[in-house]
Structures are given as C-alpha cells and as structure tokens.
Design an enzyme around this catalytic site. Structure first.
Site, PDB file in Angstrom:
ATOM      1  N   GLY A  16       7.939  -5.007 -10.965  1.00 42.09           N
ATOM      2  CA  GLY A  16       8.604  -5.406 -12.204  1.00 42.09           C
ATOM      3  C   GLY A  16       8.839  -4.295 -13.211  1.00 42.09           C
ATOM      4  O   GLY A  16       9.032  -4.563 -14.398  1.00 42.09           O
ATOM      5  N   HIS A 113      20.043  -1.325  -6.731  1.00 41.85           N
ATOM      6  CA  HIS A 113      19.636  -0.876  -5.392  1.00 41.85           C
ATOM      7  C   HIS A 113      19.388   0.638  -5.419  1.00 41.85           C
ATOM      8  O   HIS A 113      20.185   1.390  -5.980  1.00 41.85           O
ATOM      9  CB  HIS A 113      20.729  -1.219  -4.371  1.00 41.85           C
ATOM     10  CG  HIS A 113      20.334  -0.834  -2.990  1.00 41.85           C
ATOM     11  ND1 HIS A 113      19.440  -1.577  -2.250  1.00 41.85           N
ATOM     12  CD2 HIS A 113      20.661   0.231  -2.235  1.00 41.85           C
ATOM     13  CE1 HIS A 113      19.233  -0.971  -1.099  1.00 41.85           C
ATOM     14  NE2 HIS A 113      19.968   0.124  -1.057  1.00 41.85           N
TER      15      HIS A 113
HETATM   16  C1  GRF Z   1      13.670  -0.889  -7.255  1.00 37.61           C
HETATM   17  O1  GRF Z   1      13.637   0.347  -6.581  1.00 37.61           O
HETATM   18  C2  GRF Z   1      14.997  -1.562  -7.084  1.00 37.61           C
HETATM   19  O2  GRF Z   1      16.061  -0.670  -6.957  1.00 37.61           O
HETATM   20  C3  GRF Z   1      14.809  -2.315  -5.794  1.00 37.61           C
HETATM   21  O3  GRF Z   1      13.470  -2.761  -5.824  1.00 37.61           O
HETATM   22  C4  GRF Z   1      12.699  -1.879  -6.643  1.00 37.61           C
HETATM   23  C5  GRF Z   1      12.009  -2.734  -7.667  1.00 37.61           C
HETATM   24  O4  GRF Z   1      11.076  -2.016  -8.439  1.00 37.61           O
HETATM   25  N1  GRF Z   1      15.774  -3.379  -5.673  1.00 37.61           N
HETATM   26  P1  GRF Z   1      10.384  -2.719  -9.681  1.00 37.61           P
HETATM   27  O5  GRF Z   1       9.725  -4.007  -9.162  1.00 37.61           O
HETATM   28  O6  GRF Z   1      11.412  -3.006 -10.714  1.00 37.61           O
HETATM   29  O7  GRF Z   1       9.339  -1.755 -10.166  1.00 37.61           O
END
Ligand code: GRF
Length: 198
Positions: A16, A113
């Site tokens: 998150g 992404h």
């Molecule tokens: C991020 O690298 C995002 O690009 C991908 O999942 C990861 C989530 O990280 N879809 P976080 O949970 O926001 O720290």
C-alpha cells in the site's frame, strides 16, 4: 455540475505504499480528490494498517468467501455505490478486474504498472526487465480494460537500469518514481472526468 473533488476508491492487496502516496498528495492539496474507501482483497494487506493510521475508511472482501467472481464484484460494487465512488484507483491490486466493475466504471478504473508498457506486463514487471538486462524500464499509469496491463496509457516515466543496480535497488527506484507519477497523472485525469451518472 462538475463536482470539483472526485471521490475515489483505492484497491490494494499488499503493502500500500502507492495508496499512502496518493493519500499524502491529497492532504498536500496536489490531488483534488477524496479517498472514500480503501478496498482490500485480503485481511493481511499492510495497506489496511496505513488506512487506519491515516483515518481512511477501509473494507475487506475476500473473493474465496463468494460463490464466484460475479458475486464478489457485485458486493464490492454495492459498497462503492454506497460511498458515491466515481473512480477506482488500483494500487498493487493483484486481481483481474471483471465485467461487473468494468461495466460500472467505464474508463474510470486506473492502474499503475512497474514497467514501460507494453513491455513487461504481468506480475513480475520489475524482475522481468531486470533479468532481460535492458538498460531502461519505467512506470506506466493506464486505464484498465479486460486485458492484463493493456488499456490506454495515461502517463509514463523512464527509469534507467544502471550496471550497479541490483533487483532491490531497481525496485526502490521504481517505487520512488511511482509515488510521484501516480498522484500527478491522477490529478490530470480526474480533472477531465465528468461527474458520474448512476
Ligand atoms: C507497485 O509496484 C505497482 O506498480 C504494482 O504493485 C506494486 C504495489 O506496491 N502494481 P504498493 O503496494 O503500492 O507498495
């Protein structure tokens, strides 16, 4: 009337950090939105702890407790409608969005992404680029369609992969870029959205 402050829901499955970066940008007045709800698909998601600390309402819907994906998404949708959510922001949500949510929120579901799409879609965007030994990768923010990381791109930023980079250092660089890019692109896109008709 086009309401100025858009109500968004953030969907997360894990850490998150992007959810928190968006919440912080809202607090700083950089994104004109309100997070009406954090939706998690598992109760172990650290994002839930962040929501508690930030005073943002959250809810958990575990897909395995529903008969099928349609029933799961219908339950999520009901909650979103209760909160007048106008736009869904995926931030590390590890599920494919199905028909119910896609039809209820056309062009209103956004994802981040960790690669320069269309390169390296899927679960391991950072690792796949790193192992391919390319010299640059990046971050993409895009609209969600029925494919996996395939919708129209709203914003991208490159990240260099230096010779000294390890997978961990690359991950750190990518996350730092994500935390800047996601709020920025969100602010631009939300500003263009008309008020949602139910
Ligand atoms: C991020 O690298 C995002 O690009 C991908 O999942 C990861 C989530 O990280 N879809 P976080 O949970 O926001 O720290």
């Amino acid at each position: 009337m086009n309401r100025q402050v858009k109500i968004i829901a953030v969907f997360a499955s894990g850490n998150g950090s992007n959810f928190e970066a968006i919440a912080q940008s809202i607090k700083d007045g950089k994104v004109n939105a309100k997070i009406g709800l954090l939706v998690c698909d598992n109760e172990a998601a650290f994002a839930l702890k962040r929501a508690e600390r930030l005073g943002i309402p959250s809810t958990v819907f575990e897909p395995k407790t529903f008969d099928n994906k349609l029933a799961y998404e219908k339950a999520v949708l009901k909650e979103l409608q209760k909160k007048n959510v106008e736009c869904i922001v995926l931030a590390g949500y590890m599920r494919i969005i199905g028909k119910i949510l896609l039809e209820a929120y056309p062009n209103r579901i956004i994802n981040i992404h960790p690669s320069l799409l269309p390169n390296y879609p899927g679960r391991f965007g950072i690792k796949d680029a790193f192992e391919d030994k390319v010299t640059k990768t990046g971050v993409s923010v895009h609209l969600v369609d029925e494919g996996i990381d395939t919708g129209p791109i709203l914003g991208q930023e490159e990240v260099a992969i230096d010779r000294v980079d390890t997978l961990e250092s690359l991950e750190e660089k990518i996350h730092a870029v994500e935390h800047e890019l996601y709020p920025k692109v969100l602010q631009e896109y939300l500003g263009k959205l008309k008020e949602k008709k139910e």
